[in-house]
Design a protein around this motif. Structure first.
Motif, PDB file in Angstrom:
ATOM      1  N   GLU A  20      -0.156 -12.852 -15.303  1.00 20.77           N
ATOM      2  CA  GLU A  20       0.677 -14.253 -14.903  1.00 20.77           C
ATOM      3  C   GLU A  20      -0.483 -14.927 -13.705  1.00 20.77           C
ATOM      4  O   GLU A  20      -1.660 -16.273 -14.761  1.00 20.77           O
ATOM      5  N   GLN A  21      -1.408 -14.264 -13.147  1.00 22.51           N
ATOM      6  CA  GLN A  21      -2.344 -14.804 -12.215  1.00 22.51           C
ATOM      7  C   GLN A  21      -3.789 -15.270 -13.567  1.00 22.51           C
ATOM      8  O   GLN A  21      -4.587 -15.790 -13.120  1.00 22.51           O
ATOM      9  N   TRP A  22      -4.591 -14.033 -14.267  1.00 22.33           N
ATOM     10  CA  TRP A  22      -5.189 -13.966 -15.570  1.00 22.33           C
ATOM     11  C   TRP A  22      -4.815 -15.166 -16.127  1.00 22.33           C
ATOM     12  O   TRP A  22      -5.921 -16.439 -15.614  1.00 22.33           O
ATOM     13  N   GLN A  23      -3.794 -15.753 -16.615  1.00 21.36           N
ATOM     14  CA  GLN A  23      -3.422 -17.146 -17.455  1.00 21.36           C
ATOM     15  C   GLN A  23      -3.410 -18.163 -17.384  1.00 21.36           C
ATOM     16  O   GLN A  23      -3.661 -19.729 -16.651  1.00 21.36           O
ATOM     17  N   HIS A  24      -3.242 -17.990 -15.747  1.00 22.05           N
ATOM     18  CA  HIS A  24      -3.035 -19.344 -14.077  1.00 22.05           C
ATOM     19  C   HIS A  24      -5.168 -20.106 -14.199  1.00 22.05           C
ATOM     20  O   HIS A  24      -4.788 -20.919 -14.882  1.00 22.05           O
ATOM     21  N   GLU A  27      -5.553 -21.276 -17.354  1.00 23.13           N
ATOM     22  CA  GLU A  27      -5.505 -23.260 -17.791  1.00 23.13           C
ATOM     23  C   GLU A  27      -6.579 -23.283 -17.861  1.00 23.13           C
ATOM     24  O   GLU A  27      -6.915 -25.104 -17.635  1.00 23.13           O
ATOM     25  N   GLY A  28      -7.304 -23.079 -15.747  1.00 26.12           N
ATOM     26  CA  GLY A  28      -8.393 -24.226 -15.107  1.00 26.12           C
ATOM     27  C   GLY A  28      -9.155 -24.274 -16.334  1.00 26.12           C
ATOM     28  O   GLY A  28      -9.948 -25.774 -16.412  1.00 26.12           O
ATOM     29  N   ASP A  39      -0.057 -23.842 -20.153  1.00 24.17           N
ATOM     30  CA  ASP A  39       0.932 -23.168 -19.185  1.00 24.17           C
ATOM     31  C   ASP A  39       0.932 -21.681 -19.691  1.00 24.17           C
ATOM     32  O   ASP A  39       1.354 -21.550 -21.177  1.00 24.17           O
ATOM     33  N   GLY A  40       0.686 -20.881 -19.558  1.00 25.65           N
ATOM     34  CA  GLY A  40       0.833 -19.189 -19.281  1.00 25.65           C
ATOM     35  C   GLY A  40       0.612 -18.799 -20.148  1.00 25.65           C
ATOM     36  O   GLY A  40      -0.337 -19.283 -20.567  1.00 25.65           O
TER      37      GLY A  40
END
Length: 629
Positions: A20-24, A27-28, A39-40
């Motif tokens: 989830e941190q990597w996906q965040h 997103e950026g 998102d996600g």
């Protein structure tokens, strides 16, 4: 610097990261690139690449995607290799193909191959290559107890086999030393020719050869399960595997019905697959093929020792180009690397000029040395299954195997490979797959370097002696570059007739910083169709119109930024039309300004992902058929 205690992981002091941190973070990055907000999992999906057969390549794989136990080389299901030693001892079999009908030249090429890194020969005989009667001359000076010989004589495989048996006897080659394959492939021939009337008779002849090899020539195999007819017709990897599986099962049934044991029947088959420049799909395809065939052998009652699939990899003819053929050296290098990493037993690298006709000595040498470098300098064969354990490769291998098995089962429900070919099921399904891929090629979503992307209009074409006509009448033979090469052929014909190529004027509005991206895009696009471009920079409509007239072109394309289009596109378009431009294009997606630009006289918009073949075809019609240069 403090050295970590023995056994302490180097990452022990770092906080654990989660998906989830990597996906965040993804997103950026997407937000900064101007992509649609996601998102996600949607952000991860935005970076996922769709593949054929309903498969996809995700941007990230983890241990959760790997198999519980991929096994070991030499043990079922043979995903990691058919032999316990892999190619680590002697390397894979370097097998060069020969199709020259001239026996003297073939003999020279054969000896050059065997004296400079080749270890076996693949000979096209009969109507598609060397006359069968010329086989002894072509093999003059060849130590038949050392070099394996693989025949490919189409419907004449029995006569070709007899000629080889006779040669073994005349040269006193021990039957135990003879190695290779007699090349019987009745179903492959049916796929190539569409002839259904002689398949049963040829199957009977093939089983008789198999019995003869089993009894007297332990190193010879009688049948080839050739998947190239399907690949070269445009089949997907799963379709290629499924057709090969169905063909192999049909041969297995015929051989056991003729009295061979399951183990002996399996020992009479060699599988031939294409290797292309998509290295991960190629690696997965060969690994999946062994897994699938191991399953067939298992349910057929074979012993583990007889269940491994013998594989011959051939660099893809579909990926080769006639234009800028030197790029084929790079393609075949990657394909050969992938086949070697995947554990193929024998590899054939097609010369870079193979799409043009019979290869010359230089092309054959480069093809041969490609394998020598990968084996002797890159040491590619030293590690067995070096891709094994890769979460992506393991996942792709499994997914491809399941897709291929589903297609194989569909063929079996249709009555088997022979019936599926005769009914048109195989041809129709492959044609649909190629039609979908052709759309991606036309839109340059699948680029062909040197042809649809980065073409060289000034290249001097290579000329080769035509190769003997291959059998036809069944499945077609396709190449990725053919649509764009047909456009280039039209351009060449116009050049020969008029002394000039079809031309197009690029009105590059503004400074280089504003227009370079789209000017470069447009020039690359139009040159892919054989259309030469002239670019002039500026914002003055009158000056651009004057330059257009001086260029001698009849078609123009505006190239600039969206902001400058808003300021200058209408005036420049009007000036170009007034100067005689029969057609004005604009590089870029028009967005909300489309109606405004069209009202100003813009006829068409070209952009990434558009149908390049359609645009280029219509432009050539406009330029050539109206007599403009």
């Amino acid at each position: 610097m403090t050295v970590p205690p023995e056994g302490l992981p180097l990452a022990a002091e770092f906080p654990a990261a989660h998906r989830e941190q990597w996906q965040h973070l993804v997103e950026g990055v997407l937000r900064k690139s101007g992509a649609q907000p996601a998102d996600g999992e949607a952000a991860e999906q935005a970076l996922t690449t769709a593949l054929q057969d309903g498969l996809s390549a995700r941007p990230l794989y983890t241990a959760e995607d790997g198999p519980a136990d991929p096994g070991y080389p030499g043990f079922p299901p043979f995903v990691r290799g058919g032999r316990p030693q892999g190619s680590a001892v002697t390397g894979w079999d370097v097998r060069q193909r020969h199709a020259d009908p001239d026996a003297r030249r073939t003999n020279e090429a054969v000896l050059a191959d065997l004296e400079n890194g080749g270890s076996s020969l693949w000979l096209e005989l009969g109507g598609a290559g060397l006359p069968i009667a010329a086989l002894p001359e072509a093999l003059t000076g060849v130590y038949l107890d050392l070099a394996g010989v693989v025949l490919d004589a189409g419907p004449e495989f029995a006569d070709a086999a007899e000629q080889l048996f006779k040669l073994y006897a005349e040269r006193e080659v021990s039957p135990n030393a003879a190695a290779g394959n007699l090349g019987a492939d009745p179903l492959g021939l049916q796929a190539r020719t569409g002839d259904t009337g002689r398949t049963d008779a040829l199957l009977g002849a093939a089983t008789a050869l198999a019995a003869r090899c089993t009894d007297g020539y332990p190193g010879l195999r009688a049948l080839t399960v050739d998947a190239l007819p399907y690949h070269e017709a445009g089949a997907s990897p799963a379709q290629e595997l499924g057709c090969s599986l169905a063909t192999g099962v049909a041969y297995l049934r015929a051989l056991t019905a003729a009295g061979l044991s399951v183990d002996a029947a399996l020992g009479q088959l060699e599988f031939r697959f294409a290797a292309d420049a998509d290295q991960f799909l190629t690696i997965a395809k060969f690994r999946a093929a062994r897994r699938l065939w191991a399953r067939v052998a298992e349910v057929s009652g074979a012993t583990p020792d007889a269940s491994a699939q013998r594989q011959h990899a051939v660099t893809s003819a579909v990926m080769t180009t006639a234009r800028d053929p030197w790029v084929n050296m790079l393609r075949t290098t990657v394909a050969c690397l992938a086949a070697g990493v995947a554990g193929a037993d024998a590899v054939t690298v097609q010369p870079f000029d193979s799409a043009l006709g019979l290869p010359d000595a230089f092309a054959r040498r480069v093809a041969r040395n490609t394998q020598s470098i990968l084996l002797e300098e890159s040491h590619l064969a030293r590690v067995i299954d070096p891709a094994g354990g890769s979460w992506y490769v393991e996942q792709l291998t499994g997914e491809l195997a399941h897709a291929a098995w589903a297609w194989f089962q569909e063929i079996e429900r249709a009555g088997g490979q022979q019936a599926a070919l005769a009914s048109g099921l195989v041809g129709e399904r492959i044609a649909a797959t190629w039609a979908e891929r052709s759309v991606r090629l036309a839109r340059r979503r699948e680029p062909v370097t040197g042809v649809s992307e980065f073409p060289n209009l000034g290249e001097q074409p290579l000329v080769r002696e035509p190769a003997p006509a291959a059998p036809g009448g069944g499945l077609p033979r396709v190449r990725r570059a053919e649509a764009f090469e047909a456009l280039r052929d039209r351009s060449d014909a116009h050049l020969a007739a008029t002394g000039e190529r079809p031309a197009l004027f690029l009105a590059s509005i503004g400074t280089a910083a504003a227009h370079t991206a789209r000017t470069t895009f447009a020039a690359n696009l139009f040159q892919a169709g054989g259309i030469a471009t002239t670019s002039v920079e500026g914002t003055d409509p009158a000056a651009l119109a004057e330059a257009f007239t001086a260029s001698g072109a009849s078609v123009a394309c505006l190239c600039s930024s969206d902001a400058l289009y808003g300021e200058h596109a209408e005036a420049v378009t009007a000036a170009l039309k007034a100067a005689g431009a029969r057609r004005v294009l604009l590089a870029g997606r028009p967005g909300e300004q489309k109606a405004l630009y069209q009202a100003a006289g813009v006829d068409e918009f070209v952009f990434a992902g558009g149908d390049a073949v359609a645009v280029l075809s219509s432009l050539l019609d406009e330029i050539i058929e109206n007599g403009a240069v």
